[in-house]
Scaffold this motif. Sequence first.
Motif, PDB file in Angstrom:
ATOM      1  N   UNK A 163       0.819  -1.214   0.000  1.00  0.00           N
ATOM      2  CA  UNK A 163       0.000   0.000   0.000  1.00  0.00           C
ATOM      3  C   UNK A 163       0.846   1.254   0.000  1.00  0.00           C
ATOM      4  N   UNK A 164       0.242   2.332  -0.496  1.00  0.00           N
ATOM      5  CA  UNK A 164       0.940   3.617  -0.543  1.00  0.00           C
ATOM      6  C   UNK A 164       0.402   4.515   0.567  1.00  0.00           C
ATOM      7  N   UNK A 165       1.313   5.244   1.214  1.00  0.00           N
ATOM      8  CA  UNK A 165       0.917   6.133   2.316  1.00  0.00           C
ATOM      9  C   UNK A 165       1.028   7.580   1.853  1.00  0.00           C
ATOM     10  N   UNK A 166      -0.121   8.247   1.784  1.00  0.00           N
ATOM     11  CA  UNK A 166      -0.124   9.666   1.387  1.00  0.00           C
ATOM     12  C   UNK A 166      -0.548  10.581   2.541  1.00  0.00           C
ATOM     13  N   UNK A 167      -0.870   9.966   3.683  1.00  0.00           N
ATOM     14  CA  UNK A 167      -1.341  10.765   4.826  1.00  0.00           C
ATOM     15  C   UNK A 167      -0.226  11.637   5.419  1.00  0.00           C
ATOM     16  N   UNK A 168       0.992  11.358   5.048  1.00  0.00           N
ATOM     17  CA  UNK A 168       2.124  12.140   5.591  1.00  0.00           C
ATOM     18  C   UNK A 168       2.478  13.329   4.692  1.00  0.00           C
ATOM     19  N   UNK A 169       1.555  13.671   3.823  1.00  0.00           N
ATOM     20  CA  UNK A 169       1.888  14.736   2.867  1.00  0.00           C
ATOM     21  C   UNK A 169       2.124  16.081   3.551  1.00  0.00           C
ATOM     22  N   UNK A 170       1.423  16.307   4.760  1.00  0.00           N
ATOM     23  CA  UNK A 170       1.689  17.598   5.437  1.00  0.00           C
ATOM     24  C   UNK A 170       3.135  17.668   5.882  1.00  0.00           C
ATOM     25  N   UNK A 171       3.731  16.546   6.148  1.00  0.00           N
ATOM     26  CA  UNK A 171       5.147  16.540   6.525  1.00  0.00           C
ATOM     27  C   UNK A 171       6.008  17.040   5.351  1.00  0.00           C
ATOM     28  N   UNK A 172       5.543  16.676   4.169  1.00  0.00           N
ATOM     29  CA  UNK A 172       6.249  17.165   2.972  1.00  0.00           C
ATOM     30  C   UNK A 172       6.181  18.686   2.916  1.00  0.00           C
ATOM     31  N   UNK A 173       4.993  19.203   3.227  1.00  0.00           N
ATOM     32  CA  UNK A 173       4.802  20.656   3.134  1.00  0.00           C
ATOM     33  C   UNK A 173       5.466  21.418   4.263  1.00  0.00           C
ATOM     34  N   UNK A 174       5.563  20.825   5.434  1.00  0.00           N
ATOM     35  CA  UNK A 174       6.128  21.551   6.579  1.00  0.00           C
ATOM     36  C   UNK A 174       7.606  21.246   6.804  1.00  0.00           C
ATOM     37  N   UNK A 175       8.112  20.243   6.144  1.00  0.00           N
ATOM     38  CA  UNK A 175       9.501  19.867   6.387  1.00  0.00           C
ATOM     39  C   UNK A 175      10.359  19.921   5.117  1.00  0.00           C
ATOM     40  N   UNK A 176       9.970  19.166   4.107  1.00  0.00           N
ATOM     41  CA  UNK A 176      10.814  19.085   2.911  1.00  0.00           C
ATOM     42  C   UNK A 176      10.697  20.329   2.033  1.00  0.00           C
ATOM     43  N   UNK A 177       9.471  20.811   1.852  1.00  0.00           N
ATOM     44  CA  UNK A 177       9.290  22.003   1.004  1.00  0.00           C
ATOM     45  C   UNK A 177       9.995  23.235   1.580  1.00  0.00           C
ATOM     46  N   UNK A 178       9.860  23.524   2.900  1.00  0.00           N
ATOM     47  CA  UNK A 178      10.605  24.669   3.453  1.00  0.00           C
ATOM     48  C   UNK A 178      12.110  24.543   3.272  1.00  0.00           C
ATOM     49  N   UNK A 179      12.598  23.310   3.361  1.00  0.00           N
ATOM     50  CA  UNK A 179      14.036  23.093   3.174  1.00  0.00           C
ATOM     51  C   UNK A 179      14.457  23.487   1.760  1.00  0.00           C
TER      52      UNK A 179
END
Lengths: 322, 244
Positions: B131-147
């Motif tokens: 299965x694919x996990x997309x529920x962690x997408x806010x982590x992408x926005x608050x962690x990886x994108x700011x970086x």
Amino acid sequence: MTSTTPSASAGPTLEVRGVTKRYGARAAVDDLSFVCRPGTVTGFLGPNGAGKSTTLRILTGLARADEGEALVGGAPYRSLSHPARTVGVMLDARALHGGRTGLETLRLTARTVGMPASRADEVLEMVGLQGAGGKRVGGYSYGMRQRLGIGVALVGDPAVLILDEPANGLDPEGIRWMRRLLRSFADAGGTVLLSSHQLREVEATVDRLVVISQGRLVREGTLEELTSESGTRVTALDPTALRTALDKHGIAYEPRSETELEVSLVPEDMGRLALREQLVLTSLGASKGNGLEEVFFALTGQLEAPPAAAEAENQPAPAPIR
Amino acid sequence: MRPDIDLRSFLDTRGAAILLILSLIAVVGFAALGGLIQPALMPEGTSDVSFTVFFLTLPLSLIIPVITVLMTAGEWSDQSIQNTLLQRPGRLSVLTSKVLATTVVFLVLVAFSFGLAAATTWIGGELMGEGAVFSTFDEVLTSHLPLLVATLLFSLAMGIVLQSTVLGLVAAIGAPFVITTAGVIAMALGSDLVSDIVRALDLQTAAMTLAAGDGTAFDLLPLLLLVIVPTVVGIRRWAVREVG
């Protein structure tokens, strides 16, 4: 059918008014003033380090003058609404990006200055690079880069051309092509200012001359005025005292023999100078009209002959002669 | 302003073509590595989008500075700025235009990378794993994108202030590495003073802290020191620097 003639019937005037530019304590350009009018090709001459390139950079907004102003049609270059449509400039052919093709360079320029893309093909043919349009500029010879640089200057169909050493790297055919290009441009009402070290080429191309040395204007006039005017050949009882007096007053001179000097003064002024400095002259007379090369060396205090080079190095900047 | 011209002038060179091809290969490779291989490595056998994007931030941390510095400072190094300023003498307008063009490239690159990360995560999770996990997408926005945004801002500042491809690249790529290493050493030393100094210069950590909503005034210090001050100095230098 291609066009090398400026779009306007009469191009704007280029005007340098009292421009001074200092780098530290040294004045690269010192209170320089001259005018280039439509319909003329003006040669801008001076020895290395005389301030020609600095003046051209000030005129085109790439550097700022400490004093004075440089104007294109009465306005500073930077304030022109479409500068490349008014003034075509080629200062350094090395400033063309080596990773772009010749045709793409011209197309990008055409797009930047608001000309149709077809203008790029037209100019490519005009500068004789139609066979090399798809080749990257990095692989061009210096002469080809010069041609492309002139092409970039022409893309906007300007009424003024400012070219720094345009004949550098050009083969004889290229030099002839450039001469025709500039002549037809000026004959159609355009204004051309070009700097060059190639005096014979300048002599064959220009109508007017502006000669500078150590940042200062030493002579301005038509080619005929400068080459037909005589300097003065003079000898003195004490040649050393004569040289010292000339140096003291910043008068350019060139040795013609062991005892004779060619001085950039008319005989009358030379006589006055001798009187003031209490020199005994043994001969004084106007020299015959010279070629541009002789005029250049006389005006700028540069010596052509190697044996006299050491003496030339000690000469101060010549005084302006108007 | 003509960002279209700056985009085109960057994209139509051979150097840019090579750079973009290599960047594409790196992004696709790391996206595949993150999204497709993840199920085989994770105990749950799932593929998590946040983890895939984390993989992608590794090449992007190099690609973004390289593209940004080349677009803002490249013309000063190869001297073609002379022709640009002869054709467009409004220097601040040219600078703004270059910043806009760089930002557009950044947005396209990040959008493409995130889209690719989502696709490889879905393929890896749904078709190859548990299965694919997309529920962690806010982590992408608050962690990886700011970086990545911090990387863009710092690279822009270095390109603008240094106006040299070599110096800009060394600073934009080297400084974050040095600061991260200094942070590790400061932690090992246990010195509060050194830790505070490093924190004042750690733009990436500050960006993530601010994006998570936990930031304090101190977290604005890296932004001031590494982005705002160099940019202001660079704008001044851009406006007066002589060409030729």
